[in-house]
Design an enzyme around this catalytic site. Structure first.
Site, PDB file in Angstrom:
ATOM      1  N   ASP A  11    -101.709  66.606  92.960  1.00 32.62           N
ATOM      2  CA  ASP A  11    -101.707  67.860  92.207  1.00 32.62           C
ATOM      3  C   ASP A  11    -100.519  67.900  91.251  1.00 32.62           C
ATOM      4  O   ASP A  11     -99.841  68.924  91.123  1.00 32.62           O
ATOM      5  CB  ASP A  11    -101.666  69.051  93.167  1.00 32.62           C
ATOM      6  CG  ASP A  11    -102.165  70.348  92.526  1.00 32.62           C
ATOM      7  OD1 ASP A  11    -102.802  70.269  91.453  1.00 32.62           O
ATOM      8  OD2 ASP A  11    -101.917  71.424  93.094  1.00 32.62           O
ATOM      9  N   ASN A  31     -96.145  72.552  89.175  1.00 38.92           N
ATOM     10  CA  ASN A  31     -95.627  71.996  90.426  1.00 38.92           C
ATOM     11  C   ASN A  31     -94.368  71.159  90.202  1.00 38.92           C
ATOM     12  O   ASN A  31     -94.031  70.315  91.033  1.00 38.92           O
ATOM     13  CB  ASN A  31     -96.698  71.166  91.132  1.00 38.92           C
ATOM     14  CG  ASN A  31     -97.800  72.042  91.698  1.00 38.92           C
ATOM     15  OD1 ASN A  31     -97.603  73.236  91.914  1.00 38.92           O
ATOM     16  ND2 ASN A  31     -98.962  71.461  91.946  1.00 38.92           N
ATOM     17  N   ASP A  60     -94.707  71.536  95.734  1.00 41.08           N
ATOM     18  CA  ASP A  60     -96.062  71.934  96.129  1.00 41.08           C
ATOM     19  C   ASP A  60     -96.869  70.724  96.608  1.00 41.08           C
ATOM     20  O   ASP A  60     -97.689  70.166  95.878  1.00 41.08           O
ATOM     21  CB  ASP A  60     -96.782  72.647  94.985  1.00 41.08           C
ATOM     22  CG  ASP A  60     -98.007  73.407  95.485  1.00 41.08           C
ATOM     23  OD1 ASP A  60     -98.453  73.130  96.623  1.00 41.08           O
ATOM     24  OD2 ASP A  60     -98.525  74.257  94.768  1.00 41.08           O
TER      25      ASP A  60
END
Length: 212
Positions: free
Chosen positions: A76, A81, A94
């Site tokens: 991700d 993030n 994250d």
């Protein structure tokens, strides 16, 4: 996060506990917001200099290298993030989608944001190159100040290696455009590894010369 330990470019976990049915994570303080908010604010005034682009990218790449060295996928990678500390150190954060290699059969259904997802993730068969593709889209966004599509023809074009919709500044170096192009190759085996990316001369130069 415990497995990642202390690293200059990954947000560190200090403590974790359950209380009244909730999980609490105590991490280091990253008090300079996130990369996506910085891009939203700064991009309204002027494009980022290429020196700063390389600086941002090199920090994120070093965080991803640490993860890949531990055989952990992030899955991700995106500006939201990436957190920024008071001294302007950038760190990956994250890790809710992260997974250890080798992935079990029931772990291949993980999907991050469609704007940054690698094409092979949708087929349910992926490895470290999926993170490289997402990192390449992050670099594209930082360099060209584009809004990444989440579906449609423009989304498909990026995943076929077609960057014709992206307008680079006239002063953007060929080294930067070439690296973005290589990272966004449709076939995973055609993308550079994170070690090759960190070893790029421009990344090394950025880490050595730019401190703010």
């Amino acid at each position: 996060m415990w497995a990642l330990g202390a690293h200059p470019h990954c947000v560190q976990l200090f403590n974790a506990w359950e209380q009244q049915g909730q999980l609490y994570l105590q991490t280091e303080l990253m008090d300079n917001s996130s990369l996506d908010r910085f891009l939203d604010d700064y991009g309204q005034h002027e494009p980022l200099s290429e020196e700063r682009v390389w600086y941002i990218f090199s920090h994120v790449a070093l965080g991803l290298k640490h993860m890949h060295d531990l055989n952990i996928l992030h899955l991700d990678v995106k500006p939201a993030n990436v957190f920024i500390s008071e001294d302007w150190t950038l760190k990956l954060a994250d890790f809710g989608m992260s997974a250890r290699l080798p992935l079990a059969a029931n772990e291949f259904d993980r999907e991050g944001d469609r704007e940054y997802i690698a094409p092979e993730v949708l087929t349910g068969c992926y490895d470290k190159p999926a993170d490289i593709f997402s990192l390449g889209l992050l670099l594209l966004e930082v360099t060209a100040n584009v809004v990444l599509p989440d579906n449609g023809p423009a989304w498909q074009k990026l995943r076929s290696g077609d960057l014709s919709d992206c307008q680079f500044d006239a002063g953007t170096s060929s080294e930067l455009v070439d690296l973005i192009t290589e990272m966004l190759q449709p076939l995973p085996e055609d993308r550079p590894t994170i070690d090759q990316i960190v070893g790029h001369p421009c990344v090394a130069k950025a880490l050595a010369s730019l401190t703010s």
